[in-house]
Every structure is written in C-alpha cells, then in structure tokens.
Design a protein around this motif. Structure first.
Motif, PDB file in Angstrom:
ATOM      1  N   ILE A 138      -5.438  16.314  -0.541  1.00 21.90           N
ATOM      2  CA  ILE A 138      -5.846  15.077  -1.197  1.00 21.90           C
ATOM      3  C   ILE A 138      -4.635  14.246  -1.601  1.00 21.90           C
ATOM      4  O   ILE A 138      -4.596  13.030  -1.405  1.00 21.90           O
ATOM      5  N   LEU A 139      -3.627  14.907  -2.169  1.00 21.42           N
ATOM      6  CA  LEU A 139      -2.427  14.192  -2.601  1.00 21.42           C
ATOM      7  C   LEU A 139      -1.709  13.534  -1.428  1.00 21.42           C
ATOM      8  O   LEU A 139      -1.233  12.393  -1.524  1.00 21.42           O
ATOM      9  N   LYS A 140      -1.631  14.236  -0.300  1.00 21.16           N
ATOM     10  CA  LYS A 140      -0.992  13.663   0.885  1.00 21.16           C
ATOM     11  C   LYS A 140      -1.807  12.488   1.433  1.00 21.16           C
ATOM     12  O   LYS A 140      -1.259  11.459   1.838  1.00 21.16           O
ATOM     13  N   LYS A 141      -3.116  12.652   1.436  1.00 20.71           N
ATOM     14  CA  LYS A 141      -3.983  11.593   1.949  1.00 20.71           C
ATOM     15  C   LYS A 141      -3.882  10.333   1.101  1.00 20.71           C
ATOM     16  O   LYS A 141      -3.901   9.217   1.619  1.00 20.71           O
ATOM     17  N   LEU A 142      -3.745  10.509  -0.210  1.00 24.64           N
ATOM     18  CA  LEU A 142      -3.665   9.360  -1.109  1.00 24.64           C
ATOM     19  C   LEU A 142      -2.374   8.572  -0.928  1.00 24.64           C
ATOM     20  O   LEU A 142      -2.308   7.389  -1.285  1.00 24.64           O
ATOM     21  N   GLU A 143      -1.338   9.213  -0.376  1.00 21.17           N
ATOM     22  CA  GLU A 143      -0.083   8.490  -0.124  1.00 21.17           C
ATOM     23  C   GLU A 143      -0.291   7.332   0.844  1.00 21.17           C
ATOM     24  O   GLU A 143       0.448   6.344   0.812  1.00 21.17           O
ATOM     25  N   ASN A 144      -1.289   7.469   1.704  1.00 17.75           N
ATOM     26  CA  ASN A 144      -1.558   6.418   2.692  1.00 17.75           C
ATOM     27  C   ASN A 144      -2.502   5.342   2.174  1.00 17.75           C
ATOM     28  O   ASN A 144      -2.777   4.375   2.881  1.00 17.75           O
ATOM     29  N   ARG A 145      -3.007   5.529   0.965  1.00 16.24           N
ATOM     30  CA  ARG A 145      -3.908   4.525   0.405  1.00 16.24           C
ATOM     31  C   ARG A 145      -3.117   3.327  -0.100  1.00 16.24           C
ATOM     32  O   ARG A 145      -2.098   3.481  -0.771  1.00 16.24           O
ATOM     33  N   LYS A 146      -3.589   2.145   0.194  1.00 17.90           N
ATOM     34  CA  LYS A 146      -2.922   0.930  -0.285  1.00 17.90           C
ATOM     35  C   LYS A 146      -3.142   0.787  -1.791  1.00 17.90           C
ATOM     36  O   LYS A 146      -4.228   1.053  -2.292  1.00 17.90           O
ATOM     37  N   SER A 147      -2.097   0.350  -2.478  1.00 15.95           N
ATOM     38  CA  SER A 147      -2.218   0.154  -3.921  1.00 15.95           C
ATOM     39  C   SER A 147      -3.221  -0.945  -4.255  1.00 15.95           C
ATOM     40  O   SER A 147      -3.757  -1.003  -5.358  1.00 15.95           O
ATOM     41  N   SER A 148      -3.493  -1.798  -3.287  1.00 13.76           N
ATOM     42  CA  SER A 148      -4.428  -2.906  -3.500  1.00 13.76           C
ATOM     43  C   SER A 148      -5.875  -2.526  -3.178  1.00 13.76           C
ATOM     44  O   SER A 148      -6.775  -3.357  -3.307  1.00 13.76           O
ATOM     45  N   GLN A 149      -6.108  -1.273  -2.759  1.00 17.86           N
ATOM     46  CA  GLN A 149      -7.449  -0.890  -2.298  1.00 17.86           C
ATOM     47  C   GLN A 149      -8.503  -1.056  -3.395  1.00 17.86           C
ATOM     48  O   GLN A 149      -9.607  -1.532  -3.134  1.00 17.86           O
ATOM     49  N   LEU A 150      -8.161  -0.671  -4.624  1.00 18.03           N
ATOM     50  CA  LEU A 150      -9.127  -0.797  -5.710  1.00 18.03           C
ATOM     51  C   LEU A 150      -9.491  -2.256  -5.950  1.00 18.03           C
ATOM     52  O   LEU A 150     -10.677  -2.585  -6.134  1.00 18.03           O
ATOM     53  N   LEU A 151      -8.477  -3.126  -5.935  1.00 19.29           N
ATOM     54  CA  LEU A 151      -8.753  -4.559  -6.107  1.00 19.29           C
ATOM     55  C   LEU A 151      -9.658  -5.083  -4.997  1.00 19.29           C
ATOM     56  O   LEU A 151     -10.573  -5.874  -5.237  1.00 19.29           O
ATOM     57  N   GLU A 152      -9.411  -4.629  -3.787  1.00 19.50           N
ATOM     58  CA  GLU A 152     -10.214  -5.074  -2.653  1.00 19.50           C
ATOM     59  C   GLU A 152     -11.652  -4.580  -2.757  1.00 19.50           C
ATOM     60  O   GLU A 152     -12.579  -5.262  -2.301  1.00 19.50           O
TER      61      GLU A 152
END
Length: 456
Positions: free
Chosen positions: A184-198
């Motif tokens: 999960i931690l590795k997968k989250l590294e690829n998440r954009k910091s703007s994803q929640l805003l989007e």
C-alpha cells in the motif's frame, strides 16, 4: 408447567444480557451522547451489517464488560498509559507526514485517554479474532494470529526498554514494513498529491475551486458557515508555532458538511474546509473539522484528575493525543469551540488508505500486517509518556509495561488470548441479540414516537 420452568432456565441468561444491552445503548446513545432517534437508527443500521461493525460501534459496551474482568497484568493506577482508546484493525492506516514521507500508523485519536495499556491490547485482539472469524479461520488459527500481534508488541516494547529503538523518532514506511502494508505504501507513492482535490472539488465557471456535492458531501446553512468562520481565527491560534503559516494560507474558500464517516461518529458534526494553501489553484488544501466529545473510556476507567484539569477542551485532548503518539504530526492540527461544542482540525490526507481484509489473502500476509500493528501499538504507548508528555506522565511507559508483564510472557499471552477469544463469542452473541432488538423492540419505540407526533 415443567416446560415453562425449563424455558426460564434456558432463557434467563439471554434475557438478562438483552436487558443489559438495551440499558447500555439507551444510556450511552440517548442520554450521554445525545443521538436523536433518526441518528440512532442510522448508527444501528450500520452496526447490523456484521459482528465487527457492531463491535466498532459499541466501544462503551466493551469497556463496560472489560473493566469488570480481573486481570493480573495491569500497571499501577499511578503508572497508567496514554491509550488510543479505540484500537481495532481498521484504525490503522497510511498517510503522509509533514516531511512528505508516506507512513503507516494509528489514525484515530478521538478516544484517547489515560488508563491501562491492557485495554488497547484487548480491544485490538478482540478485533483480530472477529476479522479472523469473518475470514473463516479456525479457532486455532485465530489464536495464533492474536499471539502474532501480542508477541510483536512485546518484542518491540523490550527494544524500547533496552534503548535499541527510540519511540520518539521511530516511524513505519516502506523501508521497514513488508506484505500488504508495504504494498500500500509503495502504491501510494504513485498517487498524485492533487488526487483528493480532483475527487472532491471542481473549478467553476468563475475559475474558483469549489466542492462537488454528493450523498456524502452536502452544502451548509449560512448560519453554520458563519459560525465556522467566526471560530476560524481561534483555530489558527492553536496551531503549533513552528507549523504556522501566514493568515492568507488558511483563508476559507468553501465549506461543506461531510456525512457517512465512521459508525461511532454518527451524530457528530463533520465539515470539509477548502483553504487557500499556496498561491496556485492546485495548492488548495482540504481540512477536516470534526466535533468530538468526552472519550468513551473515561466513563468506565478510573477518573484522572490531572488529565481533566489539563484537557477540559476535548479538541485539544484529541490533537495532543495525536501529537504524543505520532512522529512528525500533521502541521494543521488545531482545535476550536463552536456554540459550546468542541472541534478539532486536521488535514484530509490525499494519501489516506487502510489495509482491508481483501488485502490479506493469506495467513502470511495477515501475520505480516499484525506484526507491524503490534510494533506500532508499542510505539504509541512508549512514545506518549515522559518522552513527550512529562507534565502528565513523568515516567517511561515501556518500563512500567514490561514490569507489569513480568518474566512469564507466555502466561500473559495465553491470558490475553483466552479473554479475547471468549469475548469474541460474546460479541457474536450480543450482535444477534442487538439485531433482534433493532428489528423488534426499537421499531415499537419508533411507532410510539410517530403516534405522538401525529395530530389527533
């Protein structure tokens, strides 16, 4: 006549337990927490989904029962631990700390209080057995999973006691985890910091970012928004000085009510606040403002006068618990009071994610997850003491806990396992009684209230 007596013999214990459940739920949800009938129905409907969901929503029943069970391994009352208070499998998760590291840790502090470390362990191990029950593991396999967690806790606590690790600076990232947690931690590294805003917001025709309404995200009344804005300056003043930005950074751009989060949180107000953040649109931040009441353990554990003298404001209690247990905590932590009700504020992390049962597809994956959770539990107990909260706890909890467990760890582990497995069955039995009560008796109460509201 004989059959009637046999029926009474068979059913009396069940009837008495049913009465206990009804009394506790009426007292806590109605009288203490103050849920109205609609809120109680919403909460109870969620609790009827499964024994584990029932367990999550009835922490007061757990403490009512557990504080009556004699246990040989409590620390002395004057050497208590700062406990998380509602430790269960789903109150661990991933998020990003203030240095940008994506970590795995405890993520809920609403029930933080001073008491015996044993209650955190038992609350957690009962949840482990319920998770294992849902995964259809045998009794023997369930007991082994509890052993895995407790042994990990004990080994990590000994490392702190021997100064091999430092609870003040230890945190868990992809570098020192494995299995589903590391994945999960590795997968989250690829998440954009703007994803929640989007996901939560949109840029409107006026080039302004605003929340998108849904079943869970709803507009607020103007009066609510005004009350939040009035209290906002007092919140900013509670942010740690080292974390404080200029006032423009915290400028409110939009406000919504958040629904549908947490079984135990039903009836508490929760808001999402969109703030300015940086100068660009993609720098906007979502902050969560959540109402909080007195912690459930406080109604059942010994009264701790120094604690209440220091933490009369419940929002302050929650954020202080988080700061005490986390290394590099959320820089937006703060608190405020609105219309006599307590709230705390934190960032809604775009990297928030839990390990769920679907992620633990084998015994090995479940064990690796429980080992990490055991280490984290030891860390929060050993950290939230004289290391960071010397005013309240001028001693090291790891020393007191190791002393309380003593030299015979196996006997300690056996006793924790026995209590947890026994109480798991109690939860399952209570769940059946609870569902029956909700379907029958509670609906009678609803009909009576509706009759009273109907014009004659």
């Amino acid at each position: 006549m004989e059959n009637n007596w046999l029926t009474k013999v068979r059913d009396t214990r069940t009837m008495l337990r049913q009465h206990v459940l009804e009394t506790i739920f009426q007292q806590m949800d109605d009288e203490v927490i103050g849920l109205n009938l609609e809120q109680r129905l919403d909460k109870y409907q969620q609790m009827m989904e499964s024994p584990f969901r029932f367990y999550r929503g009835s922490a007061y029943l757990f403490y009512y029962d557990m504080t009556k069970i004699p246990f040989s391994y409590h620390t002395p009352t004057d050497k208590s631990t700062w406990i998380q208070g509602d430790l269960h499998f789903e109150n661990f998760g991933a998020f990003q700390n203030e240095k940008g590291d994506i970590i795995f840790d405890v993520n809920d502090f609403d029930e933080g209080y001073i008491g015996s470390y044993v209650y955190d362990l038992l609350r957690m191990t009962v949840s482990i057995s319920l998770i294992c029950e849902a995964l259809e593991l045998s009794v023997e396999e369930q007991e082994k999973r509890i052993h895995t967690y407790i042994k990990s806790y004990y080994k990590q606590m000994k490392r702190f006691n021997k100064k091999k690790d430092n609870p003040v600076t230890l945190f868990f990232s992809k570098k020192n985890t494995e299995g589903p947690v590391q994945k999960i931690l590795k997968k989250l590294e690829n998440r954009k910091s703007s994803q929640l805003l989007e996901e939560l917001t949109v840029i409107n025709e006026h080039k302004q970012r605003r929340f998108v309404y849904s079943d869970e995200i709803q507009p607020v009344e103007q009066e609510e928004r005004f009350a939040l804005e009035e209290a906002w300056e007092s919140y900013i003043e509670t942010i740690d000085t080292l974390d404080l930005r200029n006032r423009e950074h915290y400028k409110i751009k939009d406000v919504v009510r958040k629904y549908g989060s947490g079984t135990a949180s039903i009836g508490l107000k929760r808001y999402y606040i969109l703030v300015e953040g940086g100068k660009e649109a993609f720098d906007d931040l979502v902050l969560e403002v959540k109402e909080v009441r007195s912690p459930i353990p406080s109604y059942f554990l010994p009264y701790h006068e120094p604690f209440w003298q220091k933490y009369e404001y419940q929002g302050e209690r929650v954020i202080t618990t988080q700061k005490a247990m986390h290394h590099l905590e959320d820089p937006y932590l703060g608190y405020m009071t609105i219309d006599g009700k307590y709230f705390y504020v934190r960032e809604r992390s775009p990297y928030k994610k839990k390990v769920k049962t679907k992620h633990v597809t084998s015994i090995e994956k479940l064990d690796s997850t429980l080992e990490i959770m055991g280490k984290i539990t030891a860390k929060i107990h050993a950290r939230a003491d004289g290391d960071v909260q010397q005013e309240l706890l001028d001693y090291h909890s790891e020393k007191e806990i190791i002393r309380a467990i003593g030299d015979d760890f196996e006997t300690f582990c056996t006793q924790v396992t026995f209590i947890s497995m026994s109480y798991k069955q109690q939860v399952i039995d209570d769940y059946a009684l609870f569902c029956n009560w909700c379907i029958n008796e509670l609906h009678i109460q609803i009909e009576k209230e509706e009759e009273q509201l109907t014009p004659q």
